[in-house]
Motif scaffolding. Structure first.
Motif, mmCIF file in Angstrom:
data_model
loop_
_atom_site.group_PDB
_atom_site.id
_atom_site.type_symbol
_atom_site.label_atom_id
_atom_site.label_comp_id
_atom_site.label_asym_id
_atom_site.label_seq_id
_atom_site.Cartn_x
_atom_site.Cartn_y
_atom_site.Cartn_z
ATOM 1 N N MET A 23 -15.912 -0.564 -0.740
ATOM 2 C CA MET A 23 -15.167 -1.188 0.172
ATOM 3 C C MET A 23 -13.837 -0.409 0.533
ATOM 4 N N GLY A 24 -13.713 0.086 1.839
ATOM 5 C CA GLY A 24 -12.430 1.154 2.188
ATOM 6 C C GLY A 24 -12.976 2.418 2.135
ATOM 7 N N CYS A 25 -12.045 3.407 2.797
ATOM 8 C CA CYS A 25 -12.275 4.696 2.724
ATOM 9 C C CYS A 25 -12.144 5.266 1.203
ATOM 10 N N THR A 26 -12.930 6.091 0.835
ATOM 11 C CA THR A 26 -13.222 6.032 -0.690
ATOM 12 C C THR A 26 -12.076 6.762 -1.263
ATOM 13 N N GLU A 27 -11.398 7.632 -0.627
ATOM 14 C CA GLU A 27 -10.141 8.305 -1.411
ATOM 15 C C GLU A 27 -9.047 7.302 -1.858
ATOM 16 N N PRO A 28 -8.540 6.277 -0.793
ATOM 17 C CA PRO A 28 -7.608 5.450 -1.536
ATOM 18 C C PRO A 28 -8.184 4.433 -2.177
ATOM 19 N N ILE A 29 -9.443 4.231 -2.050
ATOM 20 C CA ILE A 29 -9.997 3.248 -2.991
ATOM 21 C C ILE A 29 -10.407 4.014 -4.392
ATOM 22 N N LYS A 59 -4.197 14.234 2.425
ATOM 23 C CA LYS A 59 -4.847 14.262 3.658
ATOM 24 C C LYS A 59 -5.798 13.173 3.938
ATOM 25 N N ASN A 60 -6.704 12.597 3.048
ATOM 26 C CA ASN A 60 -7.642 11.674 3.536
ATOM 27 C C ASN A 60 -6.954 10.026 3.374
ATOM 28 N N VAL A 61 -5.784 10.179 2.463
ATOM 29 C CA VAL A 61 -5.382 8.861 2.468
ATOM 30 C C VAL A 61 -4.283 8.389 3.390
ATOM 31 N N ILE A 65 -6.102 2.841 6.940
ATOM 32 C CA ILE A 65 -5.669 1.427 6.294
ATOM 33 C C ILE A 65 -6.463 1.249 5.122
ATOM 34 N N VAL A 66 -5.653 0.451 4.189
ATOM 35 C CA VAL A 66 -6.393 0.023 2.960
ATOM 36 C C VAL A 66 -6.674 -1.257 2.992
ATOM 37 N N PRO A 67 -8.048 -1.917 2.751
ATOM 38 C CA PRO A 67 -8.419 -3.006 2.814
ATOM 39 C C PRO A 67 -7.600 -3.976 2.052
ATOM 40 N N HIS A 68 -7.370 -5.247 2.658
ATOM 41 C CA HIS A 68 -6.762 -6.296 1.822
ATOM 42 C C HIS A 68 -5.497 -5.960 1.432
ATOM 43 N N THR A 69 -4.514 -5.300 2.499
ATOM 44 C CA THR A 69 -3.250 -5.159 2.353
ATOM 45 C C THR A 69 -2.332 -5.380 3.507
ATOM 46 N N HIS A 70 -2.900 -6.324 4.243
ATOM 47 C CA HIS A 70 -2.074 -6.405 5.794
ATOM 48 C C HIS A 70 -1.917 -5.115 6.353
ATOM 49 N N HIS A 71 -2.909 -4.559 6.590
ATOM 50 C CA HIS A 71 -2.899 -3.235 7.298
ATOM 51 C C HIS A 71 -2.044 -2.216 6.897
ATOM 52 N N LEU A 72 -1.746 -2.033 5.787
ATOM 53 C CA LEU A 72 -0.903 -1.101 5.211
ATOM 54 C C LEU A 72 -1.778 0.384 4.871
ATOM 55 N N LYS A 73 -1.078 1.580 4.945
ATOM 56 C CA LYS A 73 -1.730 2.910 4.840
ATOM 57 C C LYS A 73 -0.970 3.451 3.761
ATOM 58 N N GLY A 74 -1.571 4.687 3.235
ATOM 59 C CA GLY A 74 -1.096 5.752 2.439
ATOM 60 C C GLY A 74 -1.264 5.367 0.825
ATOM 61 N N ILE A 75 -0.769 6.392 0.298
ATOM 62 C CA ILE A 75 -1.052 6.432 -1.402
ATOM 63 C C ILE A 75 -0.071 5.172 -1.815
ATOM 64 N N LYS A 76 0.961 4.630 -1.571
ATOM 65 C CA LYS A 76 1.647 3.829 -2.221
ATOM 66 C C LYS A 76 0.741 2.490 -2.178
ATOM 67 N N GLY A 354 -8.704 14.458 7.922
ATOM 68 C CA GLY A 354 -8.144 13.250 7.210
ATOM 69 C C GLY A 354 -8.932 12.098 7.825
ATOM 70 N N ALA A 355 -9.017 10.914 6.994
ATOM 71 C CA ALA A 355 -9.721 9.757 7.524
ATOM 72 C C ALA A 355 -8.805 8.802 8.330
ATOM 73 N N LYS A 356 -9.436 8.359 9.666
ATOM 74 C CA LYS A 356 -8.500 7.705 10.616
ATOM 75 C C LYS A 356 -9.468 7.470 11.721
ATOM 76 N N ALA A 357 -8.882 6.920 12.622
ATOM 77 C CA ALA A 357 -9.580 6.272 13.982
ATOM 78 C C ALA A 357 -10.514 7.518 14.522
#
Length: 423
Positions: A23-29, A59-61, A65-76, A354-357
């Motif tokens: 669920m979600g892009c595999t690098e942030p996941i 690059k890939n994070v 958007i990280v799922p289940h985070t109110h559309h937040l992005k990034g490593i943090k 990187g992963a994005k639209a």
């Protein structure tokens, strides 16, 4: 190919290892998974977190958007979501059980936690370390080479070699893959050995593609394709694959079944096969054999390129789809291999930034190239040995592309990372 042969058993195992839900892009996941593991071992809510990540992880994070985070992005966002709401036992679906209340807790935690992220100098393109503290206690988790390959868990100076949470990924030998034997395998495989995982891939990936077409995600490439160019089978194949990526890159909370560690590649391998199978009204058996061909060709190509690269994985995945589409048309082995070569000769220059639209647009372009590659050969046209990266046969061409992605694009990858983090 007989069931008793080593290659038969290896190919079945490779499909089982590769075609798993995420669920979600595999690098942030993966980062969320590592963070969830670290919190589990620490057994306290961390007051401080330090993340060290290789450039390709950064690059890939960065932009997805990280799922289940109110559309937040990034490593943090990925790490804090894993800390607060992650369930490591769900592996790459680590964030799947987060509810609205937990989303609010993630938002609050992000605001107050002492958080640092640093570039990790590493010989590996896929490598990160997450260290979490609570008072004087700490836990360090390191994941290298692939998304769930935990190589070390350290707690308060002690290496937890026997920690049950450590997953050492013992993978089937990808060097046994070659196109001729893949073609033999898909013609002879007992479908009972692989059908369940292939059905899951189609079910999951078609569902998220429909979501991408029915709602508003990213640049809506799938919708644009259907609105602008109609609903013929070629355009639908491109649109559905792109729409799945539209949704996945932009926060959709549906899982996909991946290929080569990537949801985008999993959708690119599978959705064009499904669309063409519907159009041609082939049997389920033929569809599943075509799908197995598509997946294995993509895995074979990506194995030579490596887990992460500046080479866009949509190309290798679409090449697999082209091979599968040729099979759906009852074409022979020669047509399949020339479809592969024609595709690779066309779009092997697409870079991964990187992963994005825009991944959805690259998927559409790559699927278009694969379909063109098939029709080229059907019309007596082909790219021949000596045309750039095209070598004397299909295996040599795949090896040349692998070398390009693995070795030739190392510096390209470094420059892309520098530009993305504004160095």
């Amino acid at each position: 190919m007989k069931k008793t042969e080593q290659k038969y058993q290896t190919y079945v195992q490779i499909l089982k290892e590769e075609l798993i839900p995420a669920m979600g892009c595999t690098e942030p996941i993966s980062l969320a998974y590592g963070a969830s593991l670290a919190r589990k071992v620490l057994n306290h809510l961390p007051a401080k977190i330090v993340v060290e990540a290789s450039g390709s992880i950064i690059k890939n994070v960065k932009s997805v958007i990280v799922p289940h985070t109110h559309h937040l992005k990034g490593i943090k966002a990925a790490v804090c979501a894993g800390i607060i709401g992650g369930n490591a036992d769900k592996y790459l679906e680590v964030l799947s059980q987060i509810d609205e209340k937990t989303k609010e807790e993630i938002d609050q935690y992000i605001e107050k936690v002492d958080f640092e992220e640093h570039f990790l100098e590493s010989s590996k393109v896929f490598d990160y370390i997450i260290t979490v503290w609570n008072k004087k206690e700490y836990v360090k988790v390191r994941v290298s080479d692939s998304h769930m390959n935990v190589v070390c868990i350290e707690k308060n100076g002690e290496i937890l070699q026997k920690e049950k949470s450590i997953i050492k990924e013992e993978k089937a030998d990808r060097s046994l893959l070659d196109i001729e034997d893949i073609y033999d395998f898909i013609a002879t495989v007992d479908l009972i050995d692989i059908q369940e995982i292939l059905e899951r891939q189609l079910d999951y990936n078609y569902a998220i593609a429909c979501e991408g077409l029915n709602d508003n995600y990213g640049a809506n490439i799938g919708k644009v394709l259907l609105k602008s160019f109609g609903k013929d089978v070629k355009n639908k194949a491109k649109a559905y694959a792109a729409a799945g990526s539209d949704a996945r890159m932009n926060g959709c909370e549906l899982p996909v079944v991946i290929n080569s560690g990537s949801g985008n590649q999993g959708m690119t391998c599978s959705l064009p096969i499904f669309i063409y199978a519907q159009e041609l009204k082939v049997s389920k058996e033929k569809m599943f054999r075509a799908l197995a061909l598509s997946n294995l060709v993509a895995i074979h190509e990506k194995s030579g390129i490596g887990t992460l690269s500046a080479y866009c994985g949509a190309v290798s995945a679409a090449t697999g789809a082209g091979a599968g589409i040729a099979y759906l048309y009852d074409e022979d082995y020669q047509t399949v291999i020339h479809t592969i070569v024609n595709t690779l000769a066309n779009v092997s220059g697409i870079v991964c930034d990187g992963a994005k639209a825009s991944c959805a647009a690259k998927i559409a372009s790559s699927v278009d190239a694969a379909i063109l590659g098939y029709h080229m050969y059907k019309n007596g046209q082909e790219f021949k040995s000596g045309d750039g990266l095209v070598m004397e046969d299909v295996e040599a061409t795949i090896q040349s592309v692998g070398r390009l992605g693995r070795e030739g694009m190392k510096e390209t990858n470094k420059e892309i990372i520098k530009m993305m983090i504004h160095e």
